[in-house]
Enzyme design. Structure first.
Site, PDB file in Angstrom:
ATOM      1  CG  ASP A  40      -2.200   0.829   0.954  1.00  0.00           C
ATOM      2  OD1 ASP A  40      -2.100   2.040   0.707  1.00  0.00           O
ATOM      3  OD2 ASP A  40      -3.278   0.228   0.956  1.00  0.00           O
ATOM      4  CD  GLU A 126     -21.904   3.100  -7.100  1.00  0.00           C
ATOM      5  OE1 GLU A 126     -22.031   3.002  -5.873  1.00  0.00           O
ATOM      6  OE2 GLU A 126     -22.003   4.161  -7.707  1.00  0.00           O
ATOM      7  NE  ARG A 168     -22.758   6.588  -7.452  1.00  0.00           N
ATOM      8  CZ  ARG A 168     -23.286   6.605  -6.243  1.00  0.00           C
ATOM      9  NH1 ARG A 168     -23.631   7.744  -5.705  1.00  0.00           N
ATOM     10  NH2 ARG A 168     -23.437   5.489  -5.555  1.00  0.00           N
ATOM     11  CE1 TYR A 171     -15.184   1.967  -7.130  1.00  0.00           C
ATOM     12  CE2 TYR A 171     -17.545   1.769  -6.756  1.00  0.00           C
ATOM     13  CZ  TYR A 171     -16.248   1.428  -6.426  1.00  0.00           C
ATOM     14  OH  TYR A 171     -16.025   0.553  -5.396  1.00  0.00           O
ATOM     15  CE  LYS A 175     -14.091  -1.514  -7.636  1.00  0.00           C
ATOM     16  NZ  LYS A 175     -12.903  -2.218  -7.118  1.00  0.00           N
ATOM     17  NE  ARG A 244     -26.020   3.332  -1.106  1.00  0.00           N
ATOM     18  CZ  ARG A 244     -26.812   3.979  -1.973  1.00  0.00           C
ATOM     19  NH1 ARG A 244     -28.117   3.701  -2.017  1.00  0.00           N
ATOM     20  NH2 ARG A 244     -26.301   4.868  -2.794  1.00  0.00           N
ATOM     21  CE1 TYR A 319     -23.478  10.949  -5.687  1.00  0.00           C
ATOM     22  CE2 TYR A 319     -25.676  11.829  -5.367  1.00  0.00           C
ATOM     23  CZ  TYR A 319     -24.691  10.924  -5.039  1.00  0.00           C
ATOM     24  OH  TYR A 319     -24.924   9.987  -4.063  1.00  0.00           O
ATOM     25  NE  ARG A 325     -25.096  -0.079  -3.047  1.00  0.00           N
ATOM     26  CZ  ARG A 325     -24.367   0.986  -3.362  1.00  0.00           C
ATOM     27  NH1 ARG A 325     -24.511   1.589  -4.524  1.00  0.00           N
ATOM     28  NH2 ARG A 325     -23.445   1.410  -2.549  1.00  0.00           N
TER      29      ARG A 325
END
Ligand code: UDP
Length: 366
Positions: A40, A126, A168, A171, A175, A244, A319, A325
């Site tokens: 890291d 996501e 938004r 990402y 992924k 969430r 955004y 989810r």
């Protein structure tokens, strides 16, 4: 050829982050693993592990891909946690977000393939994007409003992202593409992999308090702790109606350990890791945290209100949001024998207590 008789050697890429720090801790606590290598750019969250002779920490930017090569070659399992995974960054530095979630981890996938090293890759919940319900498509609605239609299943749910100008989704898209690359390597039987989709993990060492140990906007739990500790309003973005499922970090790490240990049943699988019973709207989360903070610290410390702000004002242009989810965890339960144990109020309370303690320590040392 790797020696299968020796204790498994694990390499954790991104060991200095929230999830990485808890995972390394757990790997070191157990006698079932050999040498643990961690890489890291920051060691802030893992300094307490530095004296352990079974832990080799390499302070390096994972972008220095040649530096990763020897660690990936010698390890039996690589756990890839390298990511920029904070929604405030998806709209402000989308190129870096795509780079850290696709371009860089693609090189890690290729190295795992080259050295035949098992890969446990952290993706994201996501990737599911929005629910079909949020697109006001009445055909997607259940007449009885059944909750099953809201639950997201690894191998059958649709992945629904917004338009390109809504950055938004930079990402989620990065992924998702990497998941597809890993899957394609797997179908030709030339990469042993497992993909994890985390659902809102929270707990000690999550994100940062702005101005103290980092700059910018962290994720919602840390935002609300920042507001409570520094007597600012807890801001509900676009009314706080989105929901969430918050998952306690210890439960999440139990799942990752079960994946590491159940090699055959987790091979070529994607797992949702989350707590479907811990669903709450962001508005209710703000009220719950506000109330708990008063109970923990005493009413005299409770000087924050709950406010409201638009997504554009809070995060900037581009955004957008996931409305809801809920993870289907049946596959993780069946294949791994894992189940989350920590209920919502305990999850929030343990996380709040750790933030308050940490805040006092940092404040006293400055
Ligand atoms: N959010 C909010 N106030 C904040 C920070 C976040 O209302 O101070 C909302 C955000 O718009 C989203 C939800 O909380 O609907 C969860 O955001 P988070 O940043 O934790 O990450 P996400 O789950 O969206 O990846």
């Amino acid at each position: 050829m790797k020696n299968k008789k020796e204790l498994p050697t694990v390499c954790v890429l991104g060991c200095g982050g929230f999830v990485g720090s808890h995972l390394v801790e757990r790997l070191l606590d157990s006698g079932d693993y050999g040498q643990i290598t961690g890489i890291d750019i920051s060691d802030q969250k893992i300094r307490h592990l530095s004296g352990n002779s079974r832990f080799d920490f390499v302070k390096a930017d994972a972008h220095s891909i040649e530096l990763l090569r020897p660690s990936i070659e010698k390890s039996s399992t690589v756990i890839s946690l390298v990511a920029l995974c904070n929604p405030s960054l998806y709209t402000t530095i989308p190129l870096e977000v795509i780079d850290s979630n696709f371009t860089l981890p693609l090189e890690i996938v290729k190295l795992c393939h080259e050295y035949q090293t098992r890969l446990i890759h952290f993706s994201t919940s996501e990737v599911y994007g929005k629910t079909a319900m949020s697109l006001s498509d009445s055909s997607a609605m259940d007449e009885d409003g059944s909750i099953d239609r809201w639950v997201l299943t690894e191998d059958t749910s649709q992945l629904i992202l917004g338009p390109v100008r809504a950055q938004r989704w930079s990402y989620a898209c990065a992924k998702q593409l990497l998941e597809r690359v890993i899957y394609a390597y797997g179908t030709s039987n030339s990469l042993e992999y497992t993909i994890v989709r985390p659902f809102n993990f929270i707990g000690p060492r999550m994100d940062f308090l702005p101005g103290l140990e980092g700059e910018g906007i962290p994720r919602v739990f840390a935002c609300f702790m920042d507001a409570l500790l520094f007597e600012k309003p807890l801001q509900l973005v676009d009314g706080g109606n989105n929901r969430r499922c918050f998952t306690y970090i210890d439960d999440a790490i139990d799942a990752v350990m079960a994946i590491i240990d159940n090699r055959e049943s987790s091979r070529s699988q994607i797992f949702n890791i989350g707590n479907p019973d811990n669903e709450i709207s962001i508005r209710d989360l703000a009220s719950l945290m506000h109330q708990m903070y008063g109970e923990i610290r005493g009413k005299a410390y409770l000087r924050s209100s709950i406010g409201s702000i638009s997504g554009k004002e809070f995060y900037g242009e581009g955004y957008d949001d996931s409305d809801r989810r809920i993870p289907d965890i049946r596959k993780a339960v069946d294949c791994l024998g894992w189940k989350p144990k920590t209920g919502l109020s305990q999850t929030i309370q343990l996380s709040m207590l750790s933030f308050i303690e940490h805040f006092k320590t940092v404040k006293n040392s400055t």
